[in-house]
Design a protein around this motif. Structure first.
Motif, short mmCIF file in Angstrom:
data_model
loop_
_atom_site.label_atom_id
_atom_site.label_comp_id
_atom_site.label_asym_id
_atom_site.label_seq_id
_atom_site.Cartn_x
_atom_site.Cartn_y
_atom_site.Cartn_z
N ARG A 15 -6.27 10.24 4.84
CA ARG A 15 -5.35 9.65 3.56
C ARG A 15 -6.52 9.92 2.36
O ARG A 15 -7.75 9.56 2.71
N LEU A 26 -8.26 -3.06 -6.51
CA LEU A 26 -7.00 -3.58 -6.42
C LEU A 26 -6.24 -3.17 -7.80
O LEU A 26 -7.00 -3.09 -8.91
N GLY A 52 -10.50 2.27 -4.16
CA GLY A 52 -10.53 0.90 -3.24
C GLY A 52 -10.26 -0.34 -3.97
O GLY A 52 -10.41 -1.31 -3.44
N GLY A 83 0.90 -1.11 0.04
CA GLY A 83 -0.01 -0.07 0.07
C GLY A 83 0.99 1.25 0.06
O GLY A 83 0.63 2.30 -0.70
N GLY A 141 0.33 -6.40 2.84
CA GLY A 141 -0.52 -6.03 1.82
C GLY A 141 -0.47 -6.90 0.52
O GLY A 141 -1.10 -7.01 -0.52
N VAL A 144 -7.02 3.88 -9.31
CA VAL A 144 -7.62 2.69 -8.69
C VAL A 144 -7.62 2.62 -7.06
O VAL A 144 -8.51 2.24 -6.43
N MET A 145 -6.37 3.33 -6.58
CA MET A 145 -6.28 3.23 -5.21
C MET A 145 -7.59 3.91 -4.48
O MET A 145 -8.16 3.43 -3.35
N GLN A 152 -1.83 -13.70 -6.98
CA GLN A 152 -0.62 -13.37 -6.57
C GLN A 152 0.03 -14.39 -5.77
O GLN A 152 1.54 -14.56 -5.69
N ASP A 196 -6.93 8.00 0.02
CA ASP A 196 -7.71 6.60 -0.47
C ASP A 196 -8.37 5.98 0.95
O ASP A 196 -8.77 4.86 0.65
N ARG A 237 1.20 4.02 -2.90
CA ARG A 237 0.95 5.47 -2.56
C ARG A 237 2.15 6.31 -3.03
O ARG A 237 1.94 7.52 -3.50
P1 AMP Z 1 -3.45 -0.87 1.69
O1 AMP Z 1 -2.50 0.21 2.43
O2 AMP Z 1 -2.66 -2.21 1.88
O3 AMP Z 1 -4.69 -1.01 2.11
O4 AMP Z 1 -3.47 -0.70 0.19
C1 AMP Z 1 -3.75 0.29 -0.44
C2 AMP Z 1 -4.11 0.14 -2.04
O5 AMP Z 1 -3.00 -0.37 -2.59
C3 AMP Z 1 -5.31 -1.04 -2.07
O6 AMP Z 1 -6.61 -0.66 -2.00
C4 AMP Z 1 -4.89 -1.37 -3.53
O7 AMP Z 1 -5.33 -0.30 -4.47
C5 AMP Z 1 -3.40 -1.22 -3.68
N1 AMP Z 1 -2.65 -2.51 -3.19
C6 AMP Z 1 -1.90 -2.57 -2.19
N2 AMP Z 1 -1.40 -4.04 -2.27
C7 AMP Z 1 -2.08 -4.58 -3.18
C8 AMP Z 1 -1.92 -5.68 -3.89
N3 AMP Z 1 -1.23 -6.74 -3.25
N4 AMP Z 1 -2.62 -6.13 -5.07
C9 AMP Z 1 -3.42 -5.20 -5.54
N5 AMP Z 1 -3.33 -4.07 -4.96
C10 AMP Z 1 -2.78 -3.55 -3.89
#
Ligand code: AMP
Length: 181
Positions: free
Chosen positions: A128, A58, A56, A32, A85, A52-53, A92, A130, A36
Motif C-alpha cells: 500500500r 494524522l 504516516g 483508514g 481507526g 498526510v497519509m 476526537q 501509505d 484511502r
Molecule cells: P489506518 O488504516 O487506520 O492505519 O489509517 C491510515 C491513515 O489514515 C492514518 O495514518 C491517518 O493518516 C489516517 N487516519 C485514519 N483514521 C484517522 C483518525 N481517526 N484521525 C486522523 N487520521 C486518521
C-alpha cells in the motif's frame, strides 16, 4: 451494538473487525479505508489527505470528526457499527460521545507489529502506498503519543476490553466475544 477496535497498525484490527461483523451482523467501518478512498479523488482534499497519509501523520481532528460524523449519520449505521481507526486522539474521543458500548484494545508490541507488516507486504505481493517503513514507524510513534491517552479515557469510563493481540486469530476472536458478553 456500537464497538470501537483500537490497536497499532498490524495489531489485527481489520481481521477482528470483520470477524465481529460476521458474528454480530453489525457493519464494519474503518477510517483508514475512508481516507484511502478520499485520497484517490483528484480534488484538493484528496491530494491533501494522500500527502498526510503517505507520511504516516494524522488527518486534523476537525476534518476527521466532520467526515466520520457524516458517515455515521447514514442509515446503515443507525443500529450500530464496529469502528476501526477512530477515535485516535483525546480530542476526537471527547468530541465523539456516541453511546459506545465497548472498546476493544488489541495489544501487540511494536516489534511484533513491524514483523507482521513486513511479512504482510511481502506475502500478498502488493504494497500500500501509505505502508512505507517510515510511515508505519511514524504511525506507531503517534499511537503511543495520542492514542494511548484515548485508551485511558475509555478505561476510566469502564468500557475498555484489553486483549492480548499476539495470540492466534481464532483465540483472539474467542476472547473478544467472551468478554463482550
Ligand atoms: P489506518 O488504516 O487506520 O492505519 O489509517 C491510515 C491513515 O489514515 C492514518 O495514518 C491517518 O493518516 C489516517 N487516519 C485514519 N483514521 C484517522 C483518525 N481517526 N484521525 C486522523 N487520521 C486518521
Amino acid at each position: 451494538m456500537k464497538l470501537i477496535v483500537i490497536g497499532i497498525q498490524g495489531a489485527g484490527k481489520s481481521t477482528q473487525g470483520n470477524l465481529l461483523h460476521e458474528k454480530l451482523g453489525v457493519p464494519y467501518l474503518s477510517t483508514g479505508h475512508i481516507f484511502r478512498q478520499i485520497a484517490k479523488e483528484h480534488t484538493p482534499l484528496g491530494r491533501y489527505i494522500k500527502e498526510v497519509m503517505n507520511a504516516g501523520y494524522l488527518i486534523p481532528d476537525k476534518k476527521t470528526l466532520e467526515i466520520v460524523s457524516e458517515y455515521l449519520h447514514r442509515p446503515e449505521y443507525e443500529k450500530g457499527y464496529i469502528l476501526d481507526g477512530f477515535p485516535r486522539t483525546p480530542a476526537q474521543a471527547e468530541a465523539f460521545e456516541n453511546g459506545i458500548d465497548k472498546v476493544v484494545y488489541l495489544r501487540v508490541s511494536d516489534k511484533e507489529a513491524l514483523w507482521r507488516l513486513a511479512y504482510r507486504s511481502g506475502a500478498n505481493g502488493e504494497t500500500r502506498e501509505d505502508e512505507t517503513l517510515a510511515a508505519i514507524k511514524k504511525r506507531i510513534e503517534l499511537f503511543h503519543k495520542f492514542t494511548e491517552p484515548v485508551l485511558e479515557f475509555y478505561r476510566k469510563k469502564g468500557v475498555l476490553i484489553e486483549i492480548d493481540g499476539e495470540q492466534s486469530i481464532e483465540e483472539i476472536h474467542k476472547e473478544i466475544t467472551q468478554k463482550l458478553q
